[in-house]
Design a protein around this motif. Structure first.
Motif, mmCIF file in Angstrom:
data_model
loop_
_atom_site.group_PDB
_atom_site.id
_atom_site.type_symbol
_atom_site.label_atom_id
_atom_site.label_comp_id
_atom_site.label_asym_id
_atom_site.label_seq_id
_atom_site.Cartn_x
_atom_site.Cartn_y
_atom_site.Cartn_z
ATOM 1 N N VAL A 1 0.834 -1.211 0.000
ATOM 2 C CA VAL A 1 0.000 0.000 0.000
ATOM 3 C C VAL A 1 0.868 1.261 0.000
ATOM 4 C CG1 VAL A 1 -0.218 0.015 2.549
ATOM 5 C CG2 VAL A 1 -1.935 1.170 1.147
ATOM 6 N N SER B 1 1.777 2.315 -3.443
ATOM 7 C CA SER B 1 0.649 2.443 -4.368
ATOM 8 C C SER B 1 0.458 3.862 -4.879
ATOM 9 C CB SER B 1 -0.644 2.001 -3.663
ATOM 10 O OG SER B 1 -0.982 2.951 -2.641
ATOM 11 N N HIS C 1 -1.478 5.860 -3.549
ATOM 12 C CA HIS C 1 -2.878 6.190 -3.256
ATOM 13 C C HIS C 1 -2.941 6.810 -1.856
ATOM 14 C CE1 HIS C 1 -7.156 5.826 -2.762
ATOM 15 N NE2 HIS C 1 -7.287 5.280 -3.968
ATOM 16 N N HIS C 2 -2.977 8.137 -1.791
ATOM 17 C CA HIS C 2 -2.801 8.832 -0.511
ATOM 18 C C HIS C 2 -3.865 8.497 0.527
ATOM 19 C CE1 HIS C 2 0.611 10.881 -2.074
ATOM 20 N NE2 HIS C 2 -0.093 11.384 -3.090
ATOM 21 N N ARG D 1 -5.635 5.744 0.799
ATOM 22 C CA ARG D 1 -5.442 4.377 1.317
ATOM 23 C C ARG D 1 -4.225 4.309 2.236
ATOM 24 N NH1 ARG D 1 -5.377 1.104 -3.785
ATOM 25 N NH2 ARG D 1 -3.987 -0.239 -2.569
#
Ligand SMILES: C[S@@+](CC[C@H](N)C(=O)[O-])C[C@H]1O[C@@H](n2cnc3c(N)ncnc32)[C@H](O)[C@@H]1O
Length: 231
Positions: free
Chosen positions: A201, A204, A206-207, A209
């Protein structure tokens, strides 16, 4: 923030004062100054302590010596000084230092820290000159100097501008931003070392998440997470 440390060993603080967050705080207007009890003692030969009434081992820091040092610094009866600024004795049995206490102290404009030595303080120093007693843990150090440095370190790094990154002090162990929980784990390069991989994660990008994962980890470390297997 102006901090005065009363000690028999002012030299101990020379190294501490060169540390980056301390010099940053100084550059922004804070001060950390040491007062040597021995320089102000009214007794001969630099005497600062005496044997305990009632007998027993060790020497006790004298009330007249501490009064003289406080008077020399603040130009008034120390009984009055503690009414207008926090005068804190470092004692093993005092209130336990934690992040809440550090926040409280960081909001003060001025602090006075009294370091004990030997058997400790004559009790009248604590009763009449001090507003607080603080402990850095339930164990006994040889003197209050390291305890005072712990307090100064924790307090000064809370001051705006003391750390390079404002965010570093906002979301860290025991902060309100983490609900008082320990901080989440950090990783840096390499992403894979001997097969020990960084959690996917974090790679990723994806801030949202990443933020959720971090907060889950933090809650799990506090034992308050819904999924304790994360810890
Ligand atoms: C050897 S200690 C005195 C211990 C004292 N006789 C007792 O049993 O509580 C000397 C000084 O070190 C400082 N000190 C030692 N342990 C400390 C701690 N855990 N937290 C804060 N200060 C401490 C205090 O200033 C104390 O007066």
């Amino acid at each position: 923030m102006r901090i005065d440390v009363f000690t028999l060993f002012p030299d101990w603080f020379d190294w501490f004062k060169t540390q980056r967050h301390v010099t940053n705080a100084m550059a922004l207007g804070s001060s950390l100054e040491c007062v040597d009890y021995r320089e102000h003692t009214p007794l001969n030969w630099g005497q600062v302590d005496d044997t305990p009434f009632g007998g027993g081992a060790g020497m006790v820091l004298r009330v007249d010596v501490v009064e003289a040092a406080l008077r020399a610094r603040y130009g008034e009866d120390p009984v009055a000084t503690r009414e207008r600024r926090r005068v804190i004795a470092l004692t093993p049995g005092g209130r336990m230092l934690d992040d809440g206490v550090v926040e409280e102290l960081a909001a003060e404009p001025e602090l006075t820290l009294l370091c004990g030595r030997y058997e400790g303080f004559d009790e009248r120093i604590l009763d009449h000159f001090c507003s607080d007693q603080l402990s850095i843990g339930r164990y006994v150090l040889a003197g209050g100097e390291l305890a005072a440095m712990v307090v100064c370190d924790a307090v000064l790094r809370k001051l705006p501008g003391a750390l390079g990154h404002v965010e570093s002090a906002r979301e860290e162990s025991f902060s309100a931003a983490l609900g008082g929980a320990p901080e989440y784990p950090h990783y840096t390069r390499p992403a894979d070392w001997r097969g020990w991989e960084v959690p996917g994660v974090l790679l990723s990008g994806h801030h949202a998440r990443i933020r959720d994962w971090r907060h889950e980890q933090s809650r799990a470390r506090a034992g308050t997470g819904e999924d304790d297997s994360l810890s």
